[in-house]
Every structure is written in structure tokens, then in C-alpha cells.
Design a protein around this motif. Structure first.
Motif, PDB file in Angstrom:
ATOM      1  N   GLY A 197       0.830  -1.204   0.000  1.00 16.52           N
ATOM      2  CA  GLY A 197       0.000   0.000   0.000  1.00 16.52           C
ATOM      3  C   GLY A 197       0.856   1.242   0.000  1.00 16.52           C
ATOM      4  N   THR A 198       0.589   2.166  -0.906  1.00 14.31           N
ATOM      5  CA  THR A 198       1.399   3.377  -1.008  1.00 14.31           C
ATOM      6  C   THR A 198       0.579   4.650  -0.843  1.00 14.31           C
ATOM      7  OG1 THR A 198       1.115   3.415  -3.407  1.00 14.31           O
ATOM      8  CG2 THR A 198       3.079   2.283  -2.544  1.00 14.31           C
ATOM      9  N   ASP A 199      -0.671   4.526  -0.444  1.00 16.10           N
ATOM     10  CA  ASP A 199      -1.544   5.707  -0.377  1.00 16.10           C
ATOM     11  C   ASP A 199      -2.026   6.028   1.034  1.00 16.10           C
ATOM     12  OD1 ASP A 199      -3.323   3.655   0.043  1.00 16.10           O
ATOM     13  OD2 ASP A 199      -4.697   4.245  -1.543  1.00 16.10           O
ATOM     14  N   ARG A 200      -1.315   5.537   2.041  1.00 15.11           N
ATOM     15  CA  ARG A 200      -1.647   5.817   3.439  1.00 15.11           C
ATOM     16  C   ARG A 200      -3.119   5.529   3.720  1.00 15.11           C
ATOM     17  NH1 ARG A 200       2.214   8.167   6.620  1.00 15.11           N
ATOM     18  NH2 ARG A 200       3.305   9.124   4.906  1.00 15.11           N
ATOM     19  N   GLY A 201      -3.563   4.353   3.279  1.00 16.04           N
ATOM     20  CA  GLY A 201      -4.941   3.943   3.531  1.00 16.04           C
ATOM     21  C   GLY A 201      -5.976   4.720   2.752  1.00 16.04           C
ATOM     22  N   GLY A 202      -5.581   5.302   1.639  1.00 15.41           N
ATOM     23  CA  GLY A 202      -6.522   6.041   0.802  1.00 15.41           C
ATOM     24  C   GLY A 202      -6.520   7.534   1.053  1.00 15.41           C
ATOM     25  N   THR A 203      -5.683   8.021   1.956  1.00  6.99           N
ATOM     26  CA  THR A 203      -5.661   9.453   2.243  1.00  6.99           C
ATOM     27  C   THR A 203      -4.613  10.213   1.440  1.00  6.99           C
ATOM     28  OG1 THR A 203      -4.143   9.174   4.115  1.00  6.99           O
ATOM     29  CG2 THR A 203      -6.517   9.087   4.594  1.00  6.99           C
ATOM     30  N   ASP A 204      -3.681   9.524   0.799  1.00  3.08           N
ATOM     31  CA  ASP A 204      -2.654  10.159  -0.033  1.00  3.08           C
ATOM     32  C   ASP A 204      -2.766   9.638  -1.457  1.00  3.08           C
ATOM     33  OD1 ASP A 204      -1.532  11.645   2.006  1.00  3.08           O
ATOM     34  OD2 ASP A 204       0.093  10.235   2.398  1.00  3.08           O
ATOM     35  N   THR A 205      -2.089  10.340  -2.366  1.00  2.00           N
ATOM     36  CA  THR A 205      -2.005   9.873  -3.746  1.00  2.00           C
ATOM     37  C   THR A 205      -1.140   8.617  -3.782  1.00  2.00           C
ATOM     38  OG1 THR A 205      -2.229  12.111  -4.605  1.00  2.00           O
ATOM     39  CG2 THR A 205      -1.222  10.492  -6.069  1.00  2.00           C
ATOM     40  N   PRO A 206      -1.597   7.559  -4.452  1.00  5.39           N
ATOM     41  CA  PRO A 206      -0.781   6.337  -4.517  1.00  5.39           C
ATOM     42  C   PRO A 206       0.410   6.505  -5.443  1.00  5.39           C
ATOM     43  CG  PRO A 206      -2.680   6.107  -5.930  1.00  5.39           C
ATOM     44  CD  PRO A 206      -2.849   7.425  -5.203  1.00  5.39           C
ATOM     45  N   TRP A 207       1.361   5.626  -5.285  1.00  2.00           N
ATOM     46  CA  TRP A 207       2.481   5.495  -6.205  1.00  2.00           C
ATOM     47  C   TRP A 207       2.166   4.286  -7.078  1.00  2.00           C
ATOM     48  CZ3 TRP A 207       7.983   7.001  -4.605  1.00  2.00           C
ATOM     49  CH2 TRP A 207       7.958   8.110  -3.746  1.00  2.00           C
ATOM     50  N   ALA A 208       2.772   4.221  -8.269  1.00  2.00           N
ATOM     51  CA  ALA A 208       2.549   3.091  -9.165  1.00  2.00           C
ATOM     52  C   ALA A 208       3.880   2.662  -9.766  1.00  2.00           C
ATOM     53  CB  ALA A 208       1.557   3.469 -10.262  1.00  2.00           C
ATOM     54  N   PHE A 209       3.970   1.373 -10.106  1.00  2.00           N
ATOM     55  CA  PHE A 209       5.215   0.782 -10.579  1.00  2.00           C
ATOM     56  C   PHE A 209       4.923  -0.053 -11.818  1.00  2.00           C
ATOM     57  CE2 PHE A 209       4.905   0.961  -5.961  1.00  2.00           C
ATOM     58  CZ  PHE A 209       5.939   1.841  -5.654  1.00  2.00           C
ATOM     59  N   SER A 210       5.502   0.341 -12.965  1.00  5.01           N
ATOM     60  CA  SER A 210       5.238  -0.394 -14.197  1.00  5.01           C
ATOM     61  C   SER A 210       6.234   0.014 -15.273  1.00  5.01           C
ATOM     62  CB  SER A 210       3.816  -0.120 -14.696  1.00  5.01           C
ATOM     63  OG  SER A 210       3.524  -0.875 -15.846  1.00  5.01           O
ATOM     64  N   ASN A 211       6.253  -0.752 -16.333  1.00  6.35           N
ATOM     65  CA  ASN A 211       7.005  -0.387 -17.531  1.00  6.35           C
ATOM     66  C   ASN A 211       6.058   0.196 -18.597  1.00  6.35           C
ATOM     67  OD1 ASN A 211       5.859  -3.018 -17.795  1.00  6.35           O
ATOM     68  ND2 ASN A 211       7.114  -3.368 -19.601  1.00  6.35           N
ATOM     69  N   LEU A 212       4.814   0.484 -18.185  1.00  2.00           N
ATOM     70  CA  LEU A 212       3.800   1.014 -19.090  1.00  2.00           C
ATOM     71  C   LEU A 212       2.914   1.988 -18.328  1.00  2.00           C
ATOM     72  CD1 LEU A 212       2.246   0.860 -21.847  1.00  2.00           C
ATOM     73  CD2 LEU A 212       0.915  -1.001 -20.825  1.00  2.00           C
ATOM     74  N   GLY A 213       2.555   3.078 -18.965  1.00  2.00           N
ATOM     75  CA  GLY A 213       1.630   4.021 -18.349  1.00  2.00           C
ATOM     76  C   GLY A 213       1.318   5.150 -19.311  1.00  2.00           C
ATOM     77  N   LEU A 214       0.255   5.855 -19.031  1.00  2.00           N
ATOM     78  CA  LEU A 214      -0.090   7.033 -19.807  1.00  2.00           C
ATOM     79  C   LEU A 214      -0.157   8.222 -18.874  1.00  2.00           C
ATOM     80  CD1 LEU A 214      -3.322   8.135 -19.636  1.00  2.00           C
ATOM     81  CD2 LEU A 214      -3.666   5.871 -20.570  1.00  2.00           C
ATOM     82  N   THR A 215       0.139   9.386 -19.433  1.00  2.00           N
ATOM     83  CA  THR A 215       0.141  10.614 -18.647  1.00  2.00           C
ATOM     84  C   THR A 215      -0.648  11.674 -19.394  1.00  2.00           C
ATOM     85  OG1 THR A 215       2.328  10.063 -17.762  1.00  2.00           O
ATOM     86  CG2 THR A 215       1.585  12.340 -17.525  1.00  2.00           C
TER      87      THR A 215
END
Length: 189
Positions: free
Chosen positions: A139-157
Motif C-alpha cells: 500500500g502506497t496511499d496511506r490507507g486512501g488518504t494520499d495519492t498512490p504510487w505506481a510501478f510499471s514499464n507502461l503508463g499514460l500521462t
């Protein structure tokens, strides 16, 4: 006005297979709907991207204020290739919570993230319980109170997309295109 962007990243284990082909499919999805320009331009801070058309507003619940982000940095960027950590940048907090025991490593989780990024370890061990879990299970979003982090070799911005909430149907379309759940990472620079 500062720049902002939103990353939409698939949640998966291992490297996303055929990432470049999937990025082309996602670009085609946006272009087929007239949401972005057909030709790349210098419209993102990630290098060449695809400028938004006025139809991009259909992806959001609230309409965009036409005075917001009227500059040249407004468009779609696609990442397919090496592993990337998608994080909120400005004021970023890091919660790195073990899915097994709930221990939060906080910023000490950076070592595990670095090992994943380098391709050395996809399943870091929790220092509290010793169990190993894939990095995307932490979990990277402090239980839903922060923006999460994501880990991948693919993504859109989406650069300077106005920061409004997305239409649920759009997020469902992204889940269907990726074939996985997604993480939405809001970034302010």
C-alpha cells in the motif's frame, strides 16, 4: 500557474508484456475518439506527446475552465519501455505498507522501490514479518488518504488535464484496455 499531470498505470506483476504494442493501442483509442491530435508535438514535459483536442473534456465529470492551462503543455504522453516509478512529486509522501502484517516502512521503502526499478527484486521482504510480496501489493496511499504510487514499464500521462475527476466510464475503459486494475497518480510540479 504550475504544471500538473495524471498518470494512469496498470497494476500487474512482472513487466507488462508487449508494452509498446499496448501503448500504440491506447494511443489509437484516444485518437479514434478525436481526443488527441493525430501527429506528435512538443505538448508535454515527457518529450513528444499528442495535444488534447476540445473533446478531451468528455473524460471529466466537471467541465474545464477554458482559462486554465491555455499554454502549450497540454497533451497525452505514453511510457512503454524501462520500468518507471510513477509518483506524486511535489510534497510526496511515501507509505509502503506490507499487505501481510500492515507494517508501514514509510520512506525506508525506497530501498525496495530502487531494487524493483533496477530489476533486482520484484517481491521485497517486509522487515517486520519477513514475508515477500510483489511491489504492487504494498500500500502506497496511506490507507486512501494520499495519492498512490505506481510501478510499471507502461503508463499514460495526461499533462495539464485540469485535475478534475474522471468519468467512471473512462476509467473502466482504461482498465479494459490494460486488462488489469489501474492506479491513478495525481502529480503537481
Amino acid at each position: 500557474m504550475s504544471d500538473s499531470c495524471t498518470h494512469i498505470v496498470p497494476v500487474h506483476t512482472g513487466d507488462y508484456p508487449h508494452a509498446e504494442a499496448k501503448a500504440r493501442e491506447i494511443l489509437a483509442w484516444f485518437q479514434d475518439r478525436g481526443l488527441v491530435a493525430a501527429a506528435p508535438s512538443d505538448c508535454t514535459l515527457d518529450g513528444p506527446g499528442y495535444a488534447f483536442t476540445p473533446k478531451i473534456q468528455a473524460l471529466f465529470i466537471e467541465p474545464m475552465d477554458p482559462r486554465v492551462h491555455d499554454g502549450v503543455t497540454r497533451g497525452l504522453a505514453l511510457h512503454a519501455g524501462p520500468r518507471k516509478v510513477f509518483h506524486p512529486m511535489e510534497g510526496a509522501e511515501l507509505s509502503f505498507v506490507c499487505p501481510g502484517c500492515g507494517h508501514d516502512q514509510g520512506w525506508d521503502g525506497v530501498d525496495a522501490i530502487g531494487a524493483w526499478f533496477a530489476g533486482e527484486e520484484d517481491e521485497p521482504a517486509c522487515p517486520a514479518c519477513g514475508e515477500r510480496f510483489h511491489i504492487n501489493r504494498y500500500g502506497t496511499d496511506r490507507g486512501g488518504t494520499d495519492t498512490p504510487w505506481a510501478f510499471s514499464n507502461l503508463g499514460l500521462t495526461l499533462w495539464n488535464d485540469h485535475g478534475g475527476a474522471f468519468q467512471p466510464a473512462f476509467l473502466d475503459s482504461m482498465r479494459a484496455l490494460y486488462g488489469t486494475d489501474i492506479r491513478v497518480v495525481e502529480v503537481h510540479i
